[in-house]
Design a protein around this motif. Structure first.
Motif, PDB file in Angstrom:
ATOM      1  N   GLY A  96      41.114 -12.552  41.726  1.00 30.42           N
ATOM      2  CA  GLY A  96      42.536 -12.811  41.902  1.00 30.42           C
ATOM      3  C   GLY A  96      42.996 -14.089  41.229  1.00 30.42           C
ATOM      4  N   GLY A  97      42.088 -14.774  40.544  1.00 34.01           N
ATOM      5  CA  GLY A  97      42.429 -16.044  39.904  1.00 34.01           C
ATOM      6  C   GLY A  97      42.612 -15.971  38.406  1.00 34.01           C
ATOM      7  N   GLY A  98      42.679 -14.773  37.847  1.00 31.92           N
ATOM      8  CA  GLY A  98      42.942 -14.624  36.421  1.00 31.92           C
ATOM      9  C   GLY A  98      41.715 -14.431  35.549  1.00 31.92           C
ATOM     10  N   VAL A  99      40.506 -14.460  36.131  1.00 36.95           N
ATOM     11  CA  VAL A  99      39.289 -14.305  35.329  1.00 36.95           C
ATOM     12  C   VAL A  99      39.238 -12.914  34.702  1.00 36.95           C
ATOM     13  N   GLY A 100      39.508 -11.880  35.469  1.00 38.44           N
ATOM     14  CA  GLY A 100      39.504 -10.517  34.930  1.00 38.44           C
ATOM     15  C   GLY A 100      40.507 -10.351  33.809  1.00 38.44           C
ATOM     16  N   ARG A 101      41.693 -10.881  33.981  1.00 41.30           N
ATOM     17  CA  ARG A 101      42.720 -10.792  32.932  1.00 41.30           C
ATOM     18  C   ARG A 101      42.288 -11.541  31.675  1.00 41.30           C
ATOM     19  N   ALA A 102      41.667 -12.701  31.853  1.00 40.62           N
ATOM     20  CA  ALA A 102      41.185 -13.457  30.692  1.00 40.62           C
ATOM     21  C   ALA A 102      40.103 -12.671  29.953  1.00 40.62           C
ATOM     22  N   PHE A 103      39.192 -12.041  30.698  1.00 43.08           N
ATOM     23  CA  PHE A 103      38.158 -11.214  30.079  1.00 43.08           C
ATOM     24  C   PHE A 103      38.761 -10.063  29.289  1.00 43.08           C
ATOM     25  N   TYR A 104      39.707  -9.352  29.896  1.00 41.31           N
ATOM     26  CA  TYR A 104      40.277  -8.197  29.205  1.00 41.31           C
ATOM     27  C   TYR A 104      41.054  -8.628  27.964  1.00 41.31           C
ATOM     28  N   ALA A 105      41.714  -9.759  28.004  1.00 38.87           N
ATOM     29  CA  ALA A 105      42.405 -10.267  26.816  1.00 38.87           C
ATOM     30  C   ALA A 105      41.397 -10.599  25.719  1.00 38.87           C
ATOM     31  N   ASP A 106      40.282 -11.209  26.097  1.00 38.51           N
ATOM     32  CA  ASP A 106      39.249 -11.564  25.125  1.00 38.51           C
ATOM     33  C   ASP A 106      38.586 -10.315  24.554  1.00 38.51           C
ATOM     34  N   ALA A 107      38.210  -9.370  25.422  1.00 38.20           N
ATOM     35  CA  ALA A 107      37.566  -8.135  24.960  1.00 38.20           C
ATOM     36  C   ALA A 107      38.509  -7.333  24.065  1.00 38.20           C
ATOM     37  N   GLN A 108      39.788  -7.291  24.409  1.00 37.64           N
ATOM     38  CA  GLN A 108      40.750  -6.579  23.569  1.00 37.64           C
ATOM     39  C   GLN A 108      40.890  -7.263  22.217  1.00 37.64           C
ATOM     40  N   SER A 109      40.922  -8.592  22.200  1.00 36.19           N
ATOM     41  CA  SER A 109      41.010  -9.316  20.930  1.00 36.19           C
ATOM     42  C   SER A 109      39.832  -8.985  20.028  1.00 36.19           C
ATOM     43  N   TYR A 110      38.669  -8.825  20.640  1.00 36.06           N
ATOM     44  CA  TYR A 110      37.481  -8.443  19.882  1.00 36.06           C
ATOM     45  C   TYR A 110      37.602  -6.994  19.402  1.00 36.06           C
ATOM     46  N   ALA A 111      37.916  -6.086  20.320  1.00 33.94           N
ATOM     47  CA  ALA A 111      37.892  -4.654  20.016  1.00 33.94           C
ATOM     48  C   ALA A 111      38.973  -4.228  19.029  1.00 33.94           C
TER      49      ALA A 111
END
Length: 195
Positions: A96-111
């Motif tokens: 709930g602190g934004g870690v999941g959102r940060a991961f998905y933004a990073d993974a999407q930037s890669y993909a």
């Protein structure tokens, strides 16, 4: 209280494995050998740190990977080219602190520079509505369901179109520029792919 996402380091594997196996019923537990295989072969294996402490990790594979997950093989049978998020785990105290959102933004930037689709699954048991809502807020939609033969768990198979992929491929093909901000495949997976 910033979130730092970076490639995993070998000496962190035991801590990351413990985090995986403490995640609860929405993440399948793993043994050390399987986790080591992730480290040796995953195209994307990154951790998040918050205040210098491990906050989570994400593991991903490209569609040409030698990966034995039945969910991965489901996507391979139904999609041409994709980047598959095998698992994302966020420490319970960091949810709930934004870690999941940060991961998905990073993974999407890669993909999005390499694949036309970003894929993942969400287990339908264990009160999946918040997780499905999270994925829906990122533009994922269900393209089918799959019952995993190894566990009997039903999963919602989800995908998201990578809108930048066509332009990147048309402009650069596989010769992406050497920019320091451009996310690169992990060295271990690049070596494995060249072998």
């Amino acid at each position: 209280m910033s979130i730092v996402i970076r490639d995993v380091r070998e000496h962190e594997l035991d801590s990351i494995l413990a985090l995986n196996n403490a995640a609860g019923p929405t993440i399948l537990p793993l043994d050390a050998a399987r986790f080591r295989k992730f480290f040796d072969t995953a195209e994307y294996f990154r951790i998040a740190e918050r205040d210098g402490t491990l906050a989570g990790f994400l593991v991903g594979f490209g569609s040409d990977a030698d990966h034995d997950s039945s969910n991965f093989h489901w996507f391979r049978a139904h999609c041409d080219r994709f980047f598959y998020i095998d698992r994302i785990v966020v420490a319970s105290r960091r949810r709930g602190g934004g870690v999941g959102r940060a991961f998905y933004a990073d993974a999407q930037s890669y993909a999005e520079l390499r694949y036309p689709l970003l894929t993942c699954e969400v287990f339908l048991e264990h009160d999946a509505d918040p997780v499905r809502l999270f994925h829906g807020s990122f533009g994922f939609h269900e393209i089918g369901q799959h019952v995993m033969p190894e566990s009997g768990i039903r999963a919602s198979m989800m995908s998201k179109d990578m809108c930048s992929y066509e332009w990147v491929q048309g402009t650069y093909g596989d010769a992406l520029p050497d920019e320091p901000w451009l996310p690169r495949p992990r060295a271990s997976s690049a070596v494995a792919a060249d072998a």
